[in-house]
Scaffold this motif. Structure first.
Motif, PDB file in Angstrom:
ATOM      1  N   VAL A  80      21.218 -18.522 -16.444  1.00  0.00           N
ATOM      2  CA  VAL A  80      20.620 -17.922 -15.239  1.00  0.00           C
ATOM      3  C   VAL A  80      20.781 -18.883 -14.064  1.00  0.00           C
ATOM      4  CG1 VAL A  80      18.994 -16.498 -16.515  1.00  0.00           C
ATOM      5  CG2 VAL A  80      18.356 -18.838 -15.912  1.00  0.00           C
ATOM      6  N   GLU A  81      20.822 -18.307 -12.845  1.00  0.00           N
ATOM      7  CA  GLU A  81      21.025 -19.113 -11.634  1.00  0.00           C
ATOM      8  C   GLU A  81      19.718 -19.480 -10.941  1.00  0.00           C
ATOM      9  OE1 GLU A  81      24.434 -17.802  -9.105  1.00  0.00           O
ATOM     10  OE2 GLU A  81      24.307 -16.015 -10.368  1.00  0.00           O
ATOM     11  N   THR A  82      18.647 -18.757 -11.244  1.00  0.00           N
ATOM     12  CA  THR A  82      17.386 -18.980 -10.545  1.00  0.00           C
ATOM     13  C   THR A  82      16.234 -18.968 -11.541  1.00  0.00           C
ATOM     14  OG1 THR A  82      15.987 -18.181  -8.728  1.00  0.00           O
ATOM     15  CG2 THR A  82      17.032 -16.523 -10.128  1.00  0.00           C
ATOM     16  N   THR A  83      15.077 -19.348 -11.036  1.00  0.00           N
ATOM     17  CA  THR A  83      13.896 -19.354 -11.888  1.00  0.00           C
ATOM     18  C   THR A  83      13.302 -17.962 -11.976  1.00  0.00           C
ATOM     19  OG1 THR A  83      12.492 -19.893 -10.001  1.00  0.00           O
ATOM     20  CG2 THR A  83      13.377 -21.729 -11.292  1.00  0.00           C
ATOM     21  N   GLY A  84      12.527 -17.731 -13.018  1.00  0.00           N
ATOM     22  CA  GLY A  84      11.869 -16.439 -13.152  1.00  0.00           C
ATOM     23  C   GLY A  84      11.364 -16.236 -14.559  1.00  0.00           C
ATOM     24  N   ILE A  85      10.619 -15.164 -14.709  1.00  0.00           N
ATOM     25  CA  ILE A  85      10.063 -14.774 -15.999  1.00  0.00           C
ATOM     26  C   ILE A  85      10.863 -13.593 -16.523  1.00  0.00           C
ATOM     27  CG2 ILE A  85       8.020 -13.882 -17.182  1.00  0.00           C
ATOM     28  CD1 ILE A  85       6.316 -15.369 -15.168  1.00  0.00           C
ATOM     29  N   VAL A  86      11.232 -13.662 -17.819  1.00  0.00           N
ATOM     30  CA  VAL A  86      12.047 -12.605 -18.423  1.00  0.00           C
ATOM     31  C   VAL A  86      11.236 -11.314 -18.457  1.00  0.00           C
ATOM     32  CG1 VAL A  86      13.305 -11.884 -20.478  1.00  0.00           C
ATOM     33  CG2 VAL A  86      13.298 -14.296 -19.807  1.00  0.00           C
ATOM     34  N   LYS A  87      11.825 -10.280 -17.833  1.00  0.00           N
ATOM     35  CA  LYS A  87      11.168  -8.984 -17.784  1.00  0.00           C
ATOM     36  C   LYS A  87      11.739  -8.019 -18.811  1.00  0.00           C
ATOM     37  CE  LYS A  87      10.138  -5.186 -14.596  1.00  0.00           C
ATOM     38  NZ  LYS A  87      10.332  -4.676 -13.211  1.00  0.00           N
ATOM     39  N   ASP A  88      13.060  -8.087 -19.019  1.00  0.00           N
ATOM     40  CA  ASP A  88      13.695  -7.153 -19.944  1.00  0.00           C
ATOM     41  C   ASP A  88      14.992  -7.762 -20.473  1.00  0.00           C
ATOM     42  OD1 ASP A  88      14.139  -4.971 -21.467  1.00  0.00           O
ATOM     43  OD2 ASP A  88      14.621  -3.593 -19.816  1.00  0.00           O
ATOM     44  N   ILE A  89      15.247  -7.593 -21.789  1.00  0.00           N
ATOM     45  CA  ILE A  89      16.508  -8.015 -22.419  1.00  0.00           C
ATOM     46  C   ILE A  89      17.267  -6.743 -22.770  1.00  0.00           C
ATOM     47  CG2 ILE A  89      17.558  -9.238 -24.364  1.00  0.00           C
ATOM     48  CD1 ILE A  89      15.066 -10.966 -24.520  1.00  0.00           C
ATOM     49  N   LEU A  90      18.429  -6.565 -22.167  1.00  0.00           N
ATOM     50  CA  LEU A  90      19.170  -5.309 -22.256  1.00  0.00           C
ATOM     51  C   LEU A  90      20.355  -5.381 -23.217  1.00  0.00           C
ATOM     52  CD1 LEU A  90      19.131  -4.498 -18.443  1.00  0.00           C
ATOM     53  CD2 LEU A  90      17.548  -3.712 -20.207  1.00  0.00           C
ATOM     54  N   PHE A  91      20.296  -6.229 -24.200  1.00  0.00           N
ATOM     55  CA  PHE A  91      21.384  -6.322 -25.189  1.00  0.00           C
ATOM     56  C   PHE A  91      20.776  -6.740 -26.529  1.00  0.00           C
ATOM     57  CE2 PHE A  91      20.838 -10.596 -23.634  1.00  0.00           C
ATOM     58  CZ  PHE A  91      21.041 -11.402 -24.750  1.00  0.00           C
ATOM     59  N   HIS A  92      21.579  -6.603 -27.595  1.00  0.00           N
ATOM     60  CA  HIS A  92      21.182  -7.085 -28.909  1.00  0.00           C
ATOM     61  C   HIS A  92      22.353  -7.869 -29.514  1.00  0.00           C
ATOM     62  CE1 HIS A  92      23.643  -3.925 -30.787  1.00  0.00           C
ATOM     63  NE2 HIS A  92      23.123  -3.092 -29.885  1.00  0.00           N
ATOM     64  N   ALA A  93      22.084  -8.575 -30.576  1.00  0.00           N
ATOM     65  CA  ALA A  93      23.085  -9.466 -31.149  1.00  0.00           C
ATOM     66  C   ALA A  93      24.321  -8.698 -31.597  1.00  0.00           C
ATOM     67  CB  ALA A  93      22.486 -10.227 -32.333  1.00  0.00           C
ATOM     68  N   ASN A  94      25.500  -9.298 -31.328  1.00  0.00           N
ATOM     69  CA  ASN A  94      26.807  -8.772 -31.737  1.00  0.00           C
ATOM     70  C   ASN A  94      27.140  -7.439 -31.078  1.00  0.00           C
ATOM     71  OD1 ASN A  94      25.687 -10.262 -34.494  1.00  0.00           O
ATOM     72  ND2 ASN A  94      27.798 -10.762 -33.980  1.00  0.00           N
ATOM     73  N   GLN A  95      26.530  -7.165 -29.935  1.00  0.00           N
ATOM     74  CA  GLN A  95      26.833  -5.949 -29.208  1.00  0.00           C
ATOM     75  C   GLN A  95      28.067  -6.154 -28.337  1.00  0.00           C
ATOM     76  OE1 GLN A  95      23.669  -4.608 -26.674  1.00  0.00           O
ATOM     77  NE2 GLN A  95      24.901  -3.004 -25.705  1.00  0.00           N
ATOM     78  N   LYS A  96      28.921  -5.157 -28.300  1.00  0.00           N
ATOM     79  CA  LYS A  96      30.073  -5.190 -27.404  1.00  0.00           C
ATOM     80  C   LYS A  96      29.656  -4.625 -26.053  1.00  0.00           C
ATOM     81  CE  LYS A  96      33.753  -4.974 -30.845  1.00  0.00           C
ATOM     82  NZ  LYS A  96      34.985  -4.270 -31.297  1.00  0.00           N
ATOM     83  N   VAL A  97      29.847  -5.420 -25.018  1.00  0.00           N
ATOM     84  CA  VAL A  97      29.411  -5.023 -23.681  1.00  0.00           C
ATOM     85  C   VAL A  97      30.624  -4.918 -22.773  1.00  0.00           C
ATOM     86  CG1 VAL A  97      27.155  -6.063 -23.967  1.00  0.00           C
ATOM     87  CG2 VAL A  97      29.018  -7.414 -23.017  1.00  0.00           C
ATOM     88  N   ALA A  98      30.470  -4.112 -21.712  1.00  0.00           N
ATOM     89  CA  ALA A  98      31.553  -3.914 -20.749  1.00  0.00           C
ATOM     90  C   ALA A  98      31.439  -4.920 -19.615  1.00  0.00           C
ATOM     91  CB  ALA A  98      31.512  -2.481 -20.218  1.00  0.00           C
ATOM     92  N   ASP A  99      32.454  -4.949 -18.796  1.00  0.00           N
ATOM     93  CA  ASP A  99      32.463  -5.841 -17.637  1.00  0.00           C
ATOM     94  C   ASP A  99      31.361  -5.435 -16.654  1.00  0.00           C
ATOM     95  OD1 ASP A  99      33.138  -7.697 -15.764  1.00  0.00           O
ATOM     96  OD2 ASP A  99      34.957  -6.690 -15.088  1.00  0.00           O
TER      97      ASP A  99
END
Length: 443
Positions: A80-99
């Motif tokens: 991450v580039e800045t500070t903050g509190i994690v609000k949501d994780i939008l992926f799971h392990a070994n998931q194929k994601v797009a650009d």
């Protein structure tokens, strides 16, 4: 007097019997030991069973062997580039994601409020600029007022762009398509700039980095084919060299090479250890043997060559039987004609019958003499130990530079207890160069 003579006679007789018995025992033991020695001296060891192959020229593909490490062509650890509190994780392990897919969302309520306020200020500054332009066009407004309004509108628009960028930093997006790893953060966790969130790897094409000695640098070039595998002789993956470092490491005298390999099935993993082979142009008429045929010792490398046994030398001719000394017998007969008894007259006849009986013995042994002749139908095989000079190795085969001729029958298995000149029997039902499971399946 008679009793005394009888006693002496009995004692002499007992002593004679003892001498005969002891002499017989000693003679028997002597003859037995001598017979045992002759038996073991003439006994041949049983022939050993071996597997062989015929040495013949074949095509040889030389190569440069090396150890490499697999990396993804595109692979990064996302932070991450800045500070903050994690609000949501939008992926799971070994998931194929797009650009440009959103992977993580930080709390951005404050930034959104600041952006909305700045957008309102930008709209006000834009209205003031439009009013100043209209007043200047009518000639009732000064140029300084117009410049001030224009600068305020430009500053407000820039501030909106800045706040929009700050708001986007609250999201973590994928810089390219690939496969994400295990998340390293949890919802509600406070993150500082530079905190690693997850790894992203593009597994479609892999990069292999390896090093070769400087002596082999002249054999390599861009675009050359390479093959790699995880161990053993099987190298199922093929690729090509994409880069050669123009500098040789002065401390190790190695050159860094980079190749790319297609990975459509995903069997290669970043960070994996692989064995690399750079294939060179094929050579013809190279004498090769299975590596199992080569034995290494303190005196050098050697092989066992199977050769036909040399025929045994002809046995020396038997000496003619000596004739009985007839003149001597005649002389003794003339000397004492009166002492000749009928029993003595029968001795020459009995002695003359002995050669006839002895002559019949070879006839009885004729069947036994025919056995070696029958066994001689099969050519006997013996071993010859030959020292050789091995060369390059590839896929379980070794090049023989010196000491081997085309057509030689070489032992490939069973040479653990062999020695020079030993008799052997060839059995090629089992091929040691192939896997036992494959041979069992073929049978």
């Amino acid at each position: 007097m008679f009793k005394r003579i009888l006693r002496i006679f009995i004692i002499v007789l007992v002593l004679a019997v003892l001498v005969v018995v002891v002499g017989g025992i000693v003679g028997f033991n002597f003859l037995r030991d001598n017979g045992i020695k002759q038996y073991f001296a003439s006994m041949k060891p049983p022939a050993a069973t071996v597997s062989t192959t015929i040495a013949k020229p074949s095509a040889w593909t030389p190569g440069v062997e090396a150890i490499g490490t697999v990396k993804a062509v595109r692979g990064v650890d996302l932070t991450v580039e800045t500070t903050g509190i994690v609000k949501d994780i939008l992926f799971h392990a070994n998931q194929k994601v797009a650009d440009n897919a959103v992977l993580l969302q930080l709390d951005d309520a404050v930034e959104r409020a600041d952006l909305d306020a700045q957008k309102a200020q930008a709209a006000l500054d834009q209205t003031s600029l439009a009013r100043a332009i209209e007043l200047t066009r009518r000639g009732v407004g000064s140029d300084s007022t117009l410049d001030t309004a224009r600068a305020a509108a430009s500053a407000s628009a820039s501030q909106v762009t800045k706040l929009q960028a700050v708001l986007e930093q609250k999201q973590l997006t994928a810089p390219f398509g690939g496969t994400v790893g295990i998340p390293r953060i949890d919802i509600g966790q406070y993150l500082a700039p530079g905190t690693a969130v997850v790894t992203l790897q593009d597994l479609d094409t892999m990069r292999v980095d390896f090093s070769v000695p400087e002596q082999q640098l002249a054999l390599l070039k861009i675009g050359q084919t390479i093959r790699l595998g995880f161990g053993g002789e099987d190298r199922p993956f093929a690729g090509a060299i994409r880069g050669i470092d123009p500098k040789i490491d002065s401390s190790s005298r190695l050159v860094n090479i980079r190749a790319e390999v297609a990975n459509p099935d995903g069997k290669l993993t970043p960070g994996q250890f692989v064995q690399v082979r750079v294939e060179l142009p094929e050579e013809q008429n190279v004498l090769t043997l299975p590596q199992t045929a080569l034995t290494t010792s303190l005196y050098g490398d050697y092989i066992f060559v199977v050769q036909p046994a040399k025929p045994a030398e002809a046995a020396p001719a038997a000496k003619p039987e000596e004739k009985p000394a007839a003149p001597a017998a005649d002389k003794s007969a003339d000397a004492k004609p009166a002492d000749t008894k009928p029993a003595d007259a029968m001795k020459p006849a009995a002695d003359a019958a002995k050669p006839t009986a002895d002559a019949a013995k070879p006839t009885d042994q004729a069947p036994d003499a025919a056995k070696p002749a029958a066994e001689g139908d099969k050519p006997a095989l013996v071993l010859s130990q030959v020292f050789v000079k091995p060369g390059r190795r590839n896929q379980g085969m070794v090049e023989i530079v010196e000491g081997l001729k085309a057509g030689d029958e070489v032992v490939t298995a069973g040479q653990n207890r062999l020695f020079n000149g030993m008799s052997v029997v060839v059995d090629n039902t089992i091929d040691p160069t192939k896997s036992a499971n494959k041979q069992a399946g073929q049978q």
